[in-house]
Write a protein that holds these residues in place. Structure first.
Motif, PDB file in Angstrom:
ATOM      1  N   SER A  26       0.822  -1.216   0.000  1.00  0.00           N
ATOM      2  CA  SER A  26       0.000   0.000   0.000  1.00  0.00           C
ATOM      3  C   SER A  26       0.851   1.259   0.000  1.00  0.00           C
ATOM      4  O   SER A  26       0.465   2.282  -0.567  1.00  0.00           O
ATOM      5  N   ARG A  27       2.018   1.210   0.653  1.00  0.00           N
ATOM      6  CA  ARG A  27       2.892   2.381   0.697  1.00  0.00           C
ATOM      7  C   ARG A  27       3.739   2.487  -0.555  1.00  0.00           C
ATOM      8  O   ARG A  27       3.977   3.585  -1.082  1.00  0.00           O
ATOM      9  N   VAL A  28       4.206   1.350  -1.061  1.00  0.00           N
ATOM     10  CA  VAL A  28       5.019   1.350  -2.274  1.00  0.00           C
ATOM     11  C   VAL A  28       4.197   1.781  -3.485  1.00  0.00           C
ATOM     12  O   VAL A  28       4.704   2.433  -4.399  1.00  0.00           O
ATOM     13  N   ALA A  29       2.914   1.454  -3.492  1.00  0.00           N
ATOM     14  CA  ALA A  29       2.052   1.734  -4.643  1.00  0.00           C
ATOM     15  C   ALA A  29       1.957   3.229  -4.928  1.00  0.00           C
ATOM     16  O   ALA A  29       2.061   4.061  -4.035  1.00  0.00           O
ATOM     17  N   ALA A  30       1.724   3.530  -6.215  1.00  0.00           N
ATOM     18  CA  ALA A  30       1.583   4.932  -6.628  1.00  0.00           C
ATOM     19  C   ALA A  30       0.191   5.480  -6.349  1.00  0.00           C
ATOM     20  O   ALA A  30      -0.024   6.681  -6.449  1.00  0.00           O
ATOM     21  N   GLY A  31      -0.770   4.618  -6.023  1.00  0.00           N
ATOM     22  CA  GLY A  31      -2.107   5.085  -5.673  1.00  0.00           C
ATOM     23  C   GLY A  31      -2.910   5.586  -6.852  1.00  0.00           C
ATOM     24  O   GLY A  31      -3.835   6.386  -6.689  1.00  0.00           O
ATOM     25  N   LEU A  32      -2.595   5.110  -8.041  1.00  0.00           N
ATOM     26  CA  LEU A  32      -3.257   5.579  -9.253  1.00  0.00           C
ATOM     27  C   LEU A  32      -4.675   5.021  -9.348  1.00  0.00           C
ATOM     28  O   LEU A  32      -4.898   3.829  -9.141  1.00  0.00           O
ATOM     29  N   MET A  33      -5.635   5.886  -9.661  1.00  0.00           N
ATOM     30  CA  MET A  33      -7.033   5.478  -9.802  1.00  0.00           C
ATOM     31  C   MET A  33      -7.521   5.832 -11.199  1.00  0.00           C
ATOM     32  O   MET A  33      -7.726   7.000 -11.516  1.00  0.00           O
ATOM     33  N   ASN A  34      -7.686   4.806 -12.005  1.00  0.00           N
ATOM     34  CA  ASN A  34      -8.040   4.964 -13.405  1.00  0.00           C
ATOM     35  C   ASN A  34      -9.255   4.097 -13.716  1.00  0.00           C
ATOM     36  O   ASN A  34      -9.204   2.879 -13.523  1.00  0.00           O
ATOM     37  N   PRO A  35     -10.353   4.663 -14.189  1.00  0.00           N
ATOM     38  CA  PRO A  35     -11.566   3.873 -14.431  1.00  0.00           C
ATOM     39  C   PRO A  35     -11.531   3.023 -15.687  1.00  0.00           C
ATOM     40  O   PRO A  35     -12.425   2.201 -15.904  1.00  0.00           O
ATOM     41  N   ARG A  49      -7.913  -3.011 -23.746  1.00  0.00           N
ATOM     42  CA  ARG A  49      -9.075  -3.248 -24.609  1.00  0.00           C
ATOM     43  C   ARG A  49     -10.056  -2.079 -24.571  1.00  0.00           C
ATOM     44  O   ARG A  49     -11.105  -2.143 -25.192  1.00  0.00           O
ATOM     45  N   ILE A  50      -9.698  -1.046 -23.832  1.00  0.00           N
ATOM     46  CA  ILE A  50     -10.590   0.099 -23.556  1.00  0.00           C
ATOM     47  C   ILE A  50     -11.943  -0.414 -23.090  1.00  0.00           C
ATOM     48  O   ILE A  50     -12.961  -0.384 -23.793  1.00  0.00           O
ATOM     49  N   THR A  51     -11.932  -0.912 -21.882  1.00  0.00           N
ATOM     50  CA  THR A  51     -13.138  -1.357 -21.207  1.00  0.00           C
ATOM     51  C   THR A  51     -13.147  -0.748 -19.806  1.00  0.00           C
ATOM     52  O   THR A  51     -12.135  -0.219 -19.347  1.00  0.00           O
ATOM     53  N   LYS A  52     -14.274  -0.820 -19.162  1.00  0.00           N
ATOM     54  CA  LYS A  52     -14.358  -0.397 -17.770  1.00  0.00           C
ATOM     55  C   LYS A  52     -14.146  -1.600 -16.873  1.00  0.00           C
ATOM     56  O   LYS A  52     -14.627  -2.691 -17.161  1.00  0.00           O
ATOM     57  N   GLY A  53     -13.432  -1.361 -15.784  1.00  0.00           N
ATOM     58  CA  GLY A  53     -13.214  -2.430 -14.829  1.00  0.00           C
ATOM     59  C   GLY A  53     -14.471  -2.735 -14.040  1.00  0.00           C
ATOM     60  O   GLY A  53     -15.480  -2.014 -14.108  1.00  0.00           O
ATOM     61  N   TRP A  54     -14.419  -3.803 -13.265  1.00  0.00           N
ATOM     62  CA  TRP A  54     -15.519  -4.238 -12.413  1.00  0.00           C
ATOM     63  C   TRP A  54     -15.974  -3.096 -11.506  1.00  0.00           C
ATOM     64  O   TRP A  54     -15.181  -2.540 -10.760  1.00  0.00           O
ATOM     65  N   ARG A  55     -17.224  -2.698 -11.598  1.00  0.00           N
ATOM     66  CA  ARG A  55     -17.870  -1.687 -10.758  1.00  0.00           C
ATOM     67  C   ARG A  55     -17.121  -0.345 -10.764  1.00  0.00           C
ATOM     68  O   ARG A  55     -17.194   0.422  -9.797  1.00  0.00           O
ATOM     69  N   SER A  56     -16.409  -0.060 -11.829  1.00  0.00           N
ATOM     70  CA  SER A  56     -15.511   1.103 -11.831  1.00  0.00           C
ATOM     71  C   SER A  56     -16.246   2.427 -11.629  1.00  0.00           C
ATOM     72  O   SER A  56     -15.724   3.327 -10.966  1.00  0.00           O
ATOM     73  N   ASP A  57     -17.436   2.573 -12.196  1.00  0.00           N
ATOM     74  CA  ASP A  57     -18.182   3.823 -12.013  1.00  0.00           C
ATOM     75  C   ASP A  57     -18.540   4.038 -10.540  1.00  0.00           C
ATOM     76  O   ASP A  57     -18.433   5.156 -10.017  1.00  0.00           O
ATOM     77  N   GLU A  58     -18.974   2.970  -9.872  1.00  0.00           N
ATOM     78  CA  GLU A  58     -19.305   3.058  -8.448  1.00  0.00           C
ATOM     79  C   GLU A  58     -18.066   3.377  -7.618  1.00  0.00           C
ATOM     80  O   GLU A  58     -18.104   4.213  -6.698  1.00  0.00           O
ATOM     81  N   PHE A  59     -16.974   2.690  -7.924  1.00  0.00           N
ATOM     82  CA  PHE A  59     -15.734   2.918  -7.173  1.00  0.00           C
ATOM     83  C   PHE A  59     -15.242   4.354  -7.340  1.00  0.00           C
ATOM     84  O   PHE A  59     -14.823   5.001  -6.373  1.00  0.00           O
TER      85      PHE A  59
END
Length: 347
Positions: free
Chosen positions: A40-49, A54-64
């Protein structure tokens, strides 16, 4: 000391759940250790929907995404720290096909909000992009180290955190609840990340642990997020986290020369200005074989719960999943079947 919940693990999962429970008026004690190696600390914390391949949305991405835009600014106010950022995001296309597909998909109703136009500003000219660059809308990032340090300090001030490794064989259970040393609670929640795959009461779960390595570099470029052969996320003025690698068979969490060479080599292909490597880190991501997190109670002991397996999109998913886990623990509200740990069989 008596509290409502003991939380084991002070990474993203443990901290997000802790603040959800505190907001509900519950008392907690969080045990935190190994923070220097925490994914969790090493991660860059990037949030991309958007999933770029394939240019798709991830699982529940709009809600997240919707919940993250509420959760992190609220925590910033509570903790008195800036760690939630929404700078310009530049997607560096890897081929003519990718650029043309992006343009085509940007005209669809589903993706028009996120897939932006070609980027032709001063920032984009700092990047090497023979096939072009486009803006991505709606993305953001959490500066993970700032967030976790601020969260830890807040819980210490509230006498709700102990910097100590939990010895699982010393946990005592009774019909009334759970006790660890002199701390008693109704339930204990394991938020131990990749460690859960080998230790504790949930080592039967189908984790697929992935080692990731990242670099921290200094480079005289403005605040922005870029993503091509590697990603770059700003953590302070002129300082960026660059990553990352995926190692599925590696057994230790030490940085490797191969990882350093892979990341820096890919960075050289997309970044024009010179840079200096300041730090090289590695950690194990708690990814799962079916790419769904683990929330819920142990099948053998109702006093033990788990909130884990957030994986590579942890910072995007944690705000909503921690809310759902809190509602489950406090009110018995049913969990999403796809994330409920009850889907897994005990071996």
């Amino acid at each position: 000391m008596q509290c409502d919940f003991i939380i084991v693990g002070g990474g993203l999962a443990g901290m997000s759940l802790a603040f959800r429970l505190l907001k509900r008026g519950k008392t907690i004690m969080l045990y935190n250790w190994r923070e220097e190696k925490a994914a969790s600390r090493v991660a860059a914390g990037l949030m991309n929907p958007v999933v770029f391949k394939r240019i798709t949305k991830g699982w529940r991405s709009d809600e997240f995404l919707k919940e993250s835009e509420l959760f992190y600014p609220e925590l910033e106010k509570l903790l008195g720290a800036r760690f939630y950022i929404k700078p310009d995001f530049y997607r560096i296309h890897g081929s003519d096909y990718e650029r043309n597909f992006w343009t085509e998909m940007s005209e669809s109703t589903q993706f028009s909000t996120f897939l932006g136009p070609p980027a032709e500003d001063e920032k984009s000219r700092l990047l090497k992009a023979p096939f072009g660059i486009s803006f991505l809308n709606g993305a953001s990032a959490v500066i993970s180290e700032v967030f976790l340090i601020a969260a830890k300090n807040y819980l210490l001030e509230q006498d709700s955190l102990i910097n100590e490794r939990v010895e699982f064989n010393q946990i005592e259970f009774s019909p009334e609840g759970v006790k660890y040393k002199d701390i008693s609670a109704a339930k204990i929640v394991y938020c131990t990340g990749a460690q859960a795959a080998v230790e504790g009461h949930f080592n039967y779960l189908p984790f697929k642990i992935a080692k990731g390595e990242v670099l921290t570099v200094q480079c005289e470029i403005p605040e922005m997020i870029f993503n091509g052969k590697v990603y770059g996320v700003p953590v302070s003025p002129g300082i960026f986290k660059i990553g990352s690698t995926y190692g599925w068979e590696q057994k230790d969490d030490f940085p490797t020369e191969e990882g350093r060479a892979e990341i820096s080599g890919n960075l050289d292909k997309i970044l024009k200005p010179p840079y200096t490597i300041l730090e090289h880190e590695a950690g194990f991501r708690p990814t799962v074989k079916d790419r769904r997190p683990f929330l819920g109670l142990s099948k053998t002991n109702s006093k033990i719960a788990i909130f884990n397996g957030l994986g590579t999109k942890g910072y995007l998913m944690a705000p909503l999943l921690s809310l759902e886990m809190c509602d489950f623990l406090c009110d018995g509200k049913p969990l999403d079947p796809e994330s409920n740990v009850s889907r897994c069989k005990i071996k």
